[in-house]
Write an enzyme that holds these catalytic residues in place. Sequence first.
Site, PDB file in Angstrom:
ATOM      1  CG  ASP A  40      -6.049  -5.510  -3.422  1.00 56.46           C
ATOM      2  OD1 ASP A  40      -6.480  -4.673  -2.617  1.00 56.46           O
ATOM      3  OD2 ASP A  40      -5.794  -6.697  -3.108  1.00 56.46           O
TER       4      ASP A  40
ATOM      5  CG  ASP B 229       1.233   1.786   5.913  1.00 54.15           C
ATOM      6  OD1 ASP B 229       0.401   1.862   6.842  1.00 54.15           O
ATOM      7  OD2 ASP B 229       1.778   2.784   5.418  1.00 54.15           O
TER       8      ASP B 229
ATOM      9  CG  HIS C 295      -1.863  -1.161   1.273  1.00 56.86           C
ATOM     10  ND1 HIS C 295      -1.461  -2.438   1.623  1.00 56.86           N
ATOM     11  CD2 HIS C 295      -3.194  -1.256   1.022  1.00 56.86           C
ATOM     12  CE1 HIS C 295      -2.508  -3.258   1.598  1.00 56.86           C
ATOM     13  NE2 HIS C 295      -3.563  -2.569   1.234  1.00 56.86           N
TER      14      HIS C 295
END
Length: 285
Positions: free
Chosen positions: A142, A168, A41
């Site tokens: 994703d 994260d 992320h």
Amino acid sequence: MNYRHAFHAGNHADVLKHVALLALLDALKAKDSPFFVLDTHAGRGRYLLGGEESRKTAEAETGVLKLFGQAGLPDVLKRYLRAVEADNPVGALVAYPGSPLLAAQALREHDRLAACELQPEEAAELKALFARDPRVAVHARDGYAAIKALLPPKARDTKFARGLVLIDPPYEAQDAEYPRILAALEEGLARWPNATWAVWYPIKQRRSLLPFFRKAAALPAKSALVAELQVRPDDSPLRLNGSGMLLLNPPWRFDAALAPALPVLRDAVGETGASTRLEWLKASS
């Protein structure tokens, strides 16, 4: 846009996360063999502290800026501040580097980083940031799905037996996030059991995290360590009282490397009632 990253750049949670991240990367660099880093992320990679939202929250003033100018800092914090300074003009702090940029700074020529970001605007900024860095691959996808797609890491001319995965997520629906993290860790450990796994998590009230810790300790990792910085008492009604890092398969004696930073951070950025925690959920046998 990943608002948590943008609005809170350089706050106490970022400081803890990035101090731990850089210490993990330095431990990997202690050996000559190449390593692979997956940031699930990643955000946009760099945040301007003079931006409108950053000025509104001014969280860097209660986080990273509290450390500059302090004497006698432990080496692990000096290392972090040097990395932040490297992305800024001399004597000024106008931007805060996110985890993918800090990781890229630490890479050697034969190491590799894959940075994932699902939000289109953030992913575009991330791709522009690393457009000329062949060591970094940016994936607009994703991050949880990337664990299955990208691990174990493969390269045409390099075999990566070692590495780090940083998870994260934004925790927009906090209770729903922890099952996804645990499932991702279980999948990832099955695919790449020798990697180190680092998970950032927010602390509102610690007792709500106990089920997560129990399940994390039961995962098939060799060891599990938690490092926490709470800047307020646990019963404070404010939204974010602290944060922590869950570390699976951390390097040998990593707790000793990180330990000197925690009380310094508590005293520098904490309020009355601030505390720290460094504890093994599962020790290596």
